[in-house]
Design a protein around this motif. Structure first.
Motif, short mmCIF file in Angstrom:
data_model
loop_
_atom_site.label_atom_id
_atom_site.label_comp_id
_atom_site.label_asym_id
_atom_site.label_seq_id
_atom_site.Cartn_x
_atom_site.Cartn_y
_atom_site.Cartn_z
N PRO A 1 -40.11 -13.47 18.46
CA PRO A 1 -38.65 -14.37 17.18
C PRO A 1 -38.69 -13.64 16.02
CG PRO A 1 -40.52 -15.97 18.21
CD PRO A 1 -40.94 -14.44 18.08
N LEU A 2 -37.17 -13.37 15.52
CA LEU A 2 -36.96 -12.66 14.43
C LEU A 2 -35.80 -13.26 13.21
CD1 LEU A 2 -38.32 -9.87 13.67
CD2 LEU A 2 -36.00 -8.85 14.43
N SER A 3 -36.00 -14.02 12.04
CA SER A 3 -35.27 -13.93 11.53
C SER A 3 -35.23 -12.80 10.14
CB SER A 3 -35.78 -15.62 10.10
OG SER A 3 -37.00 -15.52 9.95
N PRO A 4 -35.25 -12.04 9.40
CA PRO A 4 -34.31 -11.79 8.75
C PRO A 4 -32.94 -12.07 7.57
CG PRO A 4 -32.98 -9.86 10.95
CD PRO A 4 -34.04 -11.29 10.92
N ALA A 5 -32.74 -12.06 6.69
CA ALA A 5 -32.33 -11.55 6.28
C ALA A 5 -31.32 -11.68 6.62
CB ALA A 5 -32.10 -11.98 3.94
N ASP A 6 -30.90 -10.58 6.52
CA ASP A 6 -29.64 -9.74 6.98
C ASP A 6 -30.17 -9.14 8.17
OD1 ASP A 6 -27.53 -7.96 7.26
OD2 ASP A 6 -27.62 -7.26 5.43
N TRP A 7 -29.57 -8.77 8.90
CA TRP A 7 -29.71 -7.99 10.25
C TRP A 7 -29.21 -6.34 10.02
CZ3 TRP A 7 -32.54 -9.60 14.75
CH2 TRP A 7 -32.99 -11.07 15.16
N SER A 8 -28.18 -6.49 9.02
CA SER A 8 -27.77 -5.27 9.69
C SER A 8 -28.77 -3.68 9.31
CB SER A 8 -26.94 -4.44 8.46
OG SER A 8 -26.75 -5.77 7.36
N GLY A 9 -28.69 -2.75 10.36
CA GLY A 9 -29.60 -1.17 9.94
C GLY A 9 -31.04 -1.82 10.68
N LEU A 10 -30.61 -2.92 12.04
CA LEU A 10 -32.65 -3.25 12.66
C LEU A 10 -31.94 -2.01 12.61
CD1 LEU A 10 -34.53 -4.56 13.58
CD2 LEU A 10 -32.96 -6.13 15.18
N SER A 11 -31.67 -1.62 14.40
CA SER A 11 -31.51 -0.72 14.60
C SER A 11 -31.28 0.69 14.56
CB SER A 11 -29.93 -0.62 15.78
OG SER A 11 -28.90 -0.16 14.70
N LEU A 12 -31.56 0.73 13.06
CA LEU A 12 -32.02 2.23 12.24
C LEU A 12 -33.16 2.34 11.87
CD1 LEU A 12 -28.80 1.11 11.85
CD2 LEU A 12 -29.10 3.55 10.16
N ALA A 13 -33.71 1.38 11.38
CA ALA A 13 -34.68 0.73 11.48
C ALA A 13 -35.53 1.00 12.10
CB ALA A 13 -35.18 -0.39 10.73
N VAL A 14 -35.27 0.93 13.37
CA VAL A 14 -36.54 0.56 15.06
C VAL A 14 -36.15 2.28 15.26
CG1 VAL A 14 -36.33 0.43 17.80
CG2 VAL A 14 -35.90 -1.59 15.82
N GLY A 15 -35.46 3.06 14.60
CA GLY A 15 -35.47 4.17 15.75
C GLY A 15 -36.35 5.05 14.50
N LEU A 16 -35.64 4.69 13.47
CA LEU A 16 -37.08 5.60 12.69
C LEU A 16 -38.44 5.70 12.69
CD1 LEU A 16 -36.82 7.08 9.85
CD2 LEU A 16 -36.92 5.35 8.77
N ALA A 17 -38.64 3.77 13.56
CA ALA A 17 -40.93 4.15 13.72
C ALA A 17 -40.29 5.14 14.40
CB ALA A 17 -40.37 1.97 13.76
N VAL A 18 -39.60 4.33 15.16
CA VAL A 18 -40.14 6.02 16.70
C VAL A 18 -39.95 7.13 16.39
CG1 VAL A 18 -39.35 6.56 18.96
CG2 VAL A 18 -38.66 3.78 18.30
N VAL A 19 -39.14 7.99 16.06
CA VAL A 19 -38.74 8.83 15.26
C VAL A 19 -40.47 9.72 14.66
CG1 VAL A 19 -36.79 9.47 16.05
CG2 VAL A 19 -38.01 9.11 13.27
N GLU A 20 -40.80 8.36 13.76
CA GLU A 20 -41.65 8.97 12.63
C GLU A 20 -43.50 8.65 13.39
OE1 GLU A 20 -41.45 6.42 9.29
OE2 GLU A 20 -40.35 7.64 8.29
N SER A 21 -43.45 8.33 14.23
CA SER A 21 -44.41 7.91 14.96
C SER A 21 -44.54 8.67 16.18
CB SER A 21 -44.58 6.24 15.86
OG SER A 21 -43.46 6.19 16.89
N LEU A 22 -43.67 9.70 16.85
CA LEU A 22 -44.36 10.39 17.63
C LEU A 22 -44.26 11.77 17.11
CD1 LEU A 22 -41.30 8.82 20.28
CD2 LEU A 22 -44.20 8.64 20.57
#
Ligand code: BTN
Length: 261
Positions: A84-105
């Motif tokens: 369940p997720l309730s950010p004030a603004d959803w825009s940019g979520l996909s970028l934040a996810v992509g960033l987590a993936v590249v930074e962790s790998l």
């Protein structure tokens, strides 16, 4: 092939952040995203990490198929995180996810806006984010597919890269161990703070910055990074244009003149 998935380690790290969290590994399913969307629609809204050793109907963005390579068992890592997720603004979520993936790998991985993971000029991983509203709550399903080994059949439209090219000892279980906990942390941070604090980090991984692009809506121009909401900034002949949703591709360089000089 028996795989030692790091389910326990991930569960121990994530449970303090998401108290009802669970980790589930299935030998096969149609699609981990489809399964978590079905469960959410049926009212199962607890946070869960669902890993599939094989998907029979993996889905990509824009209704595309996400192929499972039958060649080698676990030649790719496929999982979805539902919460369940309730950010004030959803825009940019996909970028934040992509960033987590590249930074962790790996430091050599780059992001092709909005969230494709590339190595050099080839695609290494894809991300599919879907949401469903159930009563007052919104449930997010974040699906990630990572090539661990090079697929035998190469889709010519997008040539593939694999994680083993930069991490020779990696397998799907090791990759899951690297990415799962940073991904959860990044999503929770996004929920609290939005995309704006991640803008500089995104630019450091931006595959497109400074390149001439063609967008699916016909716009052309030079990529200038992203704004605080994650929209792509395109320097066009009519000024700076913000692109929030489109497919973008790098414009092929004009053919060199062949006049022998
Ligand atoms: C894309 O690049 O088009 C996104 C691909 C996302 C694939 C992953 S694999 C795990 C999860 N389950 C799916 O059916 N799709 C995502």
């Amino acid at each position: 092939m028996t795989v030692r998935w790091p389910a326990e380690t991930i569960w121990e790290a994530v449970s303090p952040l998401l108290p009802t969290f669970s980790v589930e590994v299935l030998p096969q399913i149609d699609s981990t995203n489809s399964e978590l969307m079905r469960r959410a629609r049926a009212g199962q809204l607890d946070p869960v990490l669902l890993v599939a050793e094989r998907q029979s109907a993996g889905r990509g963005r824009l209704g595309r198929h996400w192929a499972s390579d039958d060649a080698g068992a676990l030649s790719s890592l496929t999982f979805s995180l539902g919460l369940p997720l309730s950010p004030a603004d959803w825009s940019g979520l996909s970028l934040a996810v992509g960033l987590a993936v590249v930074e962790s790998l790996h430091p050599d991985l780059r992001l092709k806006w909005p969230n494709d993971v590339w190595l050099q000029e080839r695609k290494l991983a894809g991300i599919l984010i879907e949401t469903v509203s159930v009563g007052e709550q919104r449930y997010a399903v974040v699906g990630v597919g990572i090539n661990i080994l090079l697929p035998r059949a190469q889709d010519l439209r997008t040539p593939a890269a694999a994680l083993c090219e930069v991490l020779p000892e990696v397998d799907a279980a090791i990759a899951l161990g690297l990415v799962a906990v940073p991904l959860v942390r990044a999503i929770l941070r996004f929920e609290a703070e939005g995309f704006a604090p991640l803008r500089t980090a995104f630019h450091a991984r931006d595959l497109l910055y400074g390149r001439e692009l063609v967008c699916s809506d016909g716009a052309t121009g030079m990529a200038r990074g992203v704004d605080a909401a994650g929209a792509l900034l395109l320097h066009t002949e009519n000024g700076l244009k913000k692109i929030s949703s489109a497919e973008v591709s790098v414009r092929p360089a004009p053919a060199a003149s062949n006049n022998g000089s």
